[in-house]
Motif scaffolding. Structure first.
Motif, short mmCIF file in Angstrom:
data_model
loop_
_atom_site.label_atom_id
_atom_site.label_comp_id
_atom_site.label_asym_id
_atom_site.label_seq_id
_atom_site.Cartn_x
_atom_site.Cartn_y
_atom_site.Cartn_z
N UNK A 125 18.45 34.75 23.58
CA UNK A 125 17.42 34.82 22.56
C UNK A 125 18.05 34.73 21.17
N UNK A 126 19.15 35.47 20.97
CA UNK A 126 19.80 35.46 19.66
C UNK A 126 20.33 34.08 19.33
N UNK A 127 20.91 33.39 20.32
CA UNK A 127 21.42 32.04 20.08
C UNK A 127 20.28 31.07 19.78
N UNK A 128 19.19 31.19 20.53
CA UNK A 128 18.05 30.27 20.34
C UNK A 128 17.44 30.41 18.95
N UNK A 129 17.45 31.61 18.41
CA UNK A 129 16.93 31.80 17.05
C UNK A 129 17.72 30.99 16.04
N UNK A 130 18.99 30.68 16.39
CA UNK A 130 19.81 29.86 15.51
C UNK A 130 19.91 28.41 15.95
N UNK A 131 19.12 28.02 16.96
CA UNK A 131 19.11 26.63 17.38
C UNK A 131 20.04 26.27 18.51
N UNK A 132 20.68 27.26 19.14
CA UNK A 132 21.57 27.01 20.27
C UNK A 132 20.86 27.52 21.52
N UNK A 133 20.42 26.59 22.37
CA UNK A 133 19.63 26.96 23.53
C UNK A 133 20.50 26.99 24.79
N UNK A 134 20.34 28.07 25.56
CA UNK A 134 21.02 28.26 26.83
C UNK A 134 22.54 28.19 26.72
N UNK A 135 23.15 29.03 25.87
CA UNK A 135 24.61 29.08 25.79
C UNK A 135 25.20 29.64 27.07
N UNK A 136 26.40 29.23 27.41
CA UNK A 136 27.08 29.70 28.62
C UNK A 136 27.84 30.98 28.28
N UNK A 137 27.21 32.11 28.56
CA UNK A 137 27.78 33.41 28.19
C UNK A 137 28.35 34.14 29.40
N UNK A 138 29.08 33.43 30.23
CA UNK A 138 29.70 34.03 31.42
C UNK A 138 30.74 35.09 31.04
N UNK A 139 31.14 35.91 32.01
CA UNK A 139 32.16 36.92 31.78
C UNK A 139 33.51 36.26 31.54
N UNK A 140 34.14 36.58 30.43
CA UNK A 140 35.47 36.05 30.14
C UNK A 140 36.52 36.73 31.00
N UNK A 141 36.35 38.02 31.24
CA UNK A 141 37.25 38.71 32.15
C UNK A 141 37.16 38.18 33.56
N UNK A 142 35.96 37.85 33.99
CA UNK A 142 35.77 37.29 35.32
C UNK A 142 36.51 35.97 35.48
N UNK A 143 36.52 35.16 34.43
CA UNK A 143 37.26 33.89 34.49
C UNK A 143 38.74 34.13 34.72
N UNK A 144 39.32 35.08 34.01
CA UNK A 144 40.74 35.39 34.19
C UNK A 144 41.01 35.93 35.58
N UNK A 145 40.14 36.80 36.05
CA UNK A 145 40.33 37.39 37.38
C UNK A 145 40.30 36.32 38.47
#
Length: 370
Positions: free
Chosen positions: A173-193
């Motif tokens: 919702x916060x991203x969409x208010x600025x014009x960025x729709x459906x950002x990929x907000x996956x876990x960064x720690x999960x990526x490293x793991x």
């Protein structure tokens, strides 16, 4: 004022975003990116690896593959910052809430962030071990310090902590208010793991949603299961240690476009982002507070890097309402160029204020593409 090392932690640490100190691939030859002209030559020679959208707010605009999705790296954190700032403005979060350091540490899988978490704790005078884990997990710090660490040091643990507190719907919702729709907000720690323990990762080529779900699951287990954390600590020396061996994993990391990144930064810079925009700007203005062009009032900045990937979004604001914004996503950046990332960042800041430098950048980008 932040040091160059602090800037690079959030913008261009290169493969240091994953590798331990002292590990690097062999340097390769190419344009001399220690100079501005060298970076312009690099861009001209790598146009297929560049996505750019830049507008100086005074009638000049340039674009190159702006709608092409590329690895976003830590530039995604402007989404988390916007969601936090919105929550504070709406009274859903208190920046002075005291957070248990152990709860912050629980999102840090020991390695994989260029020692950003270690530096964040040290900046707060919190004694920690060599892995960046606080010696006294019961210490408390204000929530706002985690958020600042996310931007100033590019601390992934703070990013995942905020995502857990706010939830993906609030981030989207916060991203969409600025014009960025459906950002990929996956876990960064999960990526490293999943890089440390590939048996918890999906097969190569799996859909992004599958990888995101599996990374989120392994991150939650890391937070909740001490035995699993101990296993990750034991296993990390087995992870791929060079940019070349990490690249197959990097290609599946969270992506976005220069158009997306530009939209949110421009919304913040032009004071259209409300509520919360003022707080987000206050934090984004600090990393490059010593690089404000003559006559301008401030520079807003957040960048990121992963092996072979350099990204950043920035804006220059002037008294009277003019704002210039740039979003750059670069792929194929070697170690030599990554070490010189600050030269490019500073050049783009100046290009938003200097028509001659803007024109030179537009020439390097070639014919406009979207």
């Amino acid at each position: 004022m932040l040091t160059r090392r602090h800037l690079l932690a959030g913008a261009a640490a290169g493969s240091a975003a994953l590798l331990l100190p002292g590990t690097a691939s062999a340097a390769t030859t190419g344009p001399d990116t220690a100079t501005e002209q060298g970076w312009l030559d690099w861009i001209a020679a790598h146009r297929h690896d560049v996505s750019v959208l830049i507008d100086d707010g005074a009638g000049r605009r340039a674009a190159r593959d702006a709608d092409v999705d590329r690895v976003m790296a830590s530039s995604i954190k402007v989404v988390h910052l916007s969601a936090y700032a919105t929550a504070v403005a709406e009274g859903r979060l208190d920046p002075n809430e005291m957070i248990r350091v152990g709860d912050w540490d629980a999102h840090h899988p020991f390695v994989g962030d260029g020692r950003a978490h270690f530096q964040a704790l040290n900046s707060l005078a919190i004694p920690c071990d060599d892995y960046g884990i606080a010696k006294d997990p019961e210490q408390r710090v204000p929530l706002k310090r985690l958020v600042e660490s996310m931007i100033f040091f590019s601390d992934n643990a703070a990013t995942d902590y905020l995502r857990t507190r706010l939830g993906d719907p609030a981030l989207r919702f916060a991203a969409a208010r600025g014009g960025w729709f459906r950002p990929d907000t996956r876990s960064l720690g999960g990526e490293i793991l999943m890089l440390i323990m590939p048996e918890y990762a999906p097969p190569p080529g799996s859909p992004a949603a599958v990888r995101r779900a599996m990374g989120d699951a392994v991150a939650r287990r890391f937070v909740a299961d001490p035995a699993f954390r101990a296993e990750a600590l034991r296993r990390w020396p087995e992870m791929p240690m060079t940019p070349e061996t990490q690249w197959p994993w990097i290609k599946g990391h969270g992506q976005g476009s220069a158009t997306d990144l530009f939209a949110l930064h421009h919304s913040l810079a032009t004071d259209r982002y409300r509520p919360g925009g003022a707080l987000a700007r206050e934090i984004l203005a600090r990393p490059l507070s010593d690089r404000v062009p003559a006559g301008a009032s401030e520079v807003l900045f957040k960048g990121g890097s992963l092996p072979f990937s350099l990204t950043f979004g920035l804006s220059v604001r002037w008294p009277g309402g003019r704002s210039g914004t740039a979003a750059l996503l670069l792929t194929g950046v070697n170690e030599q160029a990554m070490r010189n990332a600050a030269v490019l960042i500073y050049y783009v800041v100046e290009a938003l204020a200097d028509p001659a430098k803007f024109t030179a950048l537009r020439r390097a980008l070639g014919r406009p593409t979207v």
